[in-house]
Scaffold this motif. Structure first.
Motif, PDB file in Angstrom:
ATOM      1  N   ASN A 279       0.840  -1.227   0.021  1.00 42.42           N
ATOM      2  CA  ASN A 279      -0.080  -0.111   0.031  1.00 42.42           C
ATOM      3  C   ASN A 279       0.829   1.218   0.192  1.00 42.42           C
TER       4      ASN A 279
ATOM      5  N   ARG B 299      -0.357   4.387  -1.998  1.00 43.66           N
ATOM      6  CA  ARG B 299      -1.644   4.912  -1.364  1.00 43.66           C
ATOM      7  C   ARG B 299      -1.353   5.753  -0.121  1.00 43.66           C
TER       8      ARG B 299
ATOM      9  N   SER C  91       1.203  -1.662  -7.943  1.00 46.14           N
ATOM     10  CA  SER C  91       0.945  -2.867  -6.931  1.00 46.14           C
ATOM     11  C   SER C  91       0.350  -4.015  -7.796  1.00 46.14           C
TER      12      SER C  91
ATOM     13  N   TYR D 266      -5.138  -4.086  -5.621  1.00 45.19           N
ATOM     14  CA  TYR D 266      -4.697  -3.976  -4.092  1.00 45.19           C
ATOM     15  C   TYR D 266      -5.313  -5.147  -3.389  1.00 45.19           C
TER      16      TYR D 266
ATOM     17  N   VAL E  90      -0.023  -8.634  -1.770  1.00 45.15           N
ATOM     18  CA  VAL E  90       0.060  -7.346  -2.737  1.00 45.15           C
ATOM     19  C   VAL E  90       1.646  -6.712  -2.811  1.00 45.15           C
TER      20      VAL E  90
END
Length: 417
Positions: free
Chosen positions: A239, A242, A255, A303, A338
């Motif tokens: 992540n 993000r 990702s 994700y 991920v």
């Protein structure tokens, strides 16, 4: 912290295993810390541990949106190695492997480190030359590497299909110090050791925003309220883009999902870790007997912690091509992790353009094996506001300046989107 030992295990066993204390505390977040680490996976917890142990910075919080160990730390194939080609990666991963070799004693926690060896097969003269080059690169800096011929590989792994019409096994590059470790135990061990040094490991605390004044970060917004800090480290594998976007950063990262599988339990069959380079397949056997294996990325950006049946078929086909006996086994479990993929296949451990904000991410296929080395270097970078020599080249600026660390092009697949 109660020290684990054979004596404590024996006395607790005689008492029916009653009386074991908590492995780590469950503190409420304080209003402010010297350092906040976003991400309670292996890298984040290792960073907090080395901040406290090596640099004496103990007013540290690790913020994890869920329970410890359920992110990418527990979603890999547990392989540990340092058989890289580029000197920058080779020095870094070798330091990480040395930390692995003493990790259980350092943490006083059984991470089930097993140096059973990692064997990379080759199937053509060109691949033999590449393996020899990689092995020579390793040996030049003192890393163990052995180039095995076909019969030496057969003695180690007789179950392989040596006469496969498309990919005959011609030999392999062996690193005997490589192997496996129990992935979620690594997170638990670092959490327990960091907690004992005063670090607050705060679970169920999701970061929803990053506070800043001008070009400096000042803290984070979380689901449990705002928390101030002069320094913030991001270690949120899967992540990273993000979380970085909360600070206004646009990173050269994609990702993707990478799946892994475990079969039913067997008697000992695979004594080492074996990788099938031509088909991008890797396999080992767990202590419970299940065969643990994986392969290529699912090609699309996502994700989601799940994968596609198309890639399941691809991985199984590669596995059966290397080990035909796999076709008789039942797969019990599958999971998807991920992967933050940089475009050159090498990681980022560095400062960011925002003062006080540090980045640890883009691990591609190398995240788990890097865990202690990543934490050690990230802690150094945060504590000194400057990189260690081992991560000096792992910067964002290398993409701007064209100084890529292209480790055989194992980064993302931007051409496939």
């Amino acid at each position: 912290m109660t020290r684990y030992s054979a004596f404590s295990l024996l006395t607790k066993a005689l008492g029916g295993h009653a009386g074991w204390g908590r492995a780590w505390r469950d503190p409420a977040p304080k209003p402010a810390y010297d350092v906040i680490i976003i991400g309670g996976g292996g890298h984040g917890l290792a960073s907090a541990y080395y901040l406290a142990k090596v640099h004496g910075i103990t007013n540290v919080a690790v913020l994890e949106k869920g329970p410890i160990g359920l992110g990418n730390t527990g979603r890999n194939t547990t392989i540990v190695r340092s058989n890289y080609l580029l000197p920058e990666n080779n020095h870094f991963y070798e330091w990480s492997l040395k930390l692995w070799e003493g990790l259980e004693q350092d943490l006083n926690f059984n991470v089930m480190m097993s140096q059973r060896g990692v064997l990379n097969l080759f199937h053509s003269d060109a691949q033999r030359n590449a393996a020899a080059r990689r092995g020579n690169s390793m040996r030049l800096i003192g890393v163990d590497a052995e180039l095995l011929d076909r019969e030496q590989v057969r003695a180690m792994a007789p179950m392989l299909d040596f006469d496969n019409a498309r990919f005959p096994v011609m030999g392999g590059l062996l690193q005997r110090r490589g192997g496996t470790a129990r992935h979620d135990a690594v997170a638990w061990g670092f959490a327990r050791a960091a907690d004992a040094l005063g670090v607050d490991v705060i679970q169920h605390c999701e970061v929803t925003g990053i506070r800043r004044e001008g070009d400096r970060v000042t803290g984070v917004e979380t689901t449990r309220g705002p928390i101030a800090a002069a320094k913030i480290g991001m270690a949120v594998a899967g992540n990273t883009s993000r979380v970085a976007a909360m600070a206004g950063l646009n990173l050269p990262i994609e990702s993707h999902v990478l799946q892994a599988f475990v079969t039913e339990g067997l008697k000992p069959l695979v004594d080492t870790v074996i990788t099938f380079g031509a088909g991008h397949f890797y396999i080992s056997q767990s202590d419970k007997g299940g065969l643990v294996f994986g392969g290529d990325l699912d090609g699309y950006n996502s994700y989601a912690q799940r994968g596609t049946l198309q890639m399941v078929e691809h991985v199984f086909a590669a596995g059966v091509a290397m080990m035909p006996c796999l076709s008789r086994l039942r797969v019990l479990r599958q999971w998807g992790g991920v992967m933050d993929m940089t475009m050159d296949g090498s990681p980022l451990i560095c400062r960011t353009p925002l003062a006080g904000l540090y980045l640890n991410g883009g691990w591609c296929y190398g995240g788990f094996k890097a865990t202690p080395g990543s934490g050690w270097c990230f802690a150094h970078t945060i504590a000194n506001d400057a990189p260690h020599r081992l991560n000096a080249t792992m910067t964002i600026e290398r993409f701007r300046d064209g100084r890529l660390m292209d480790e055989r092009g194992v980064g993302a697949w931007p051409w496939a989107q």
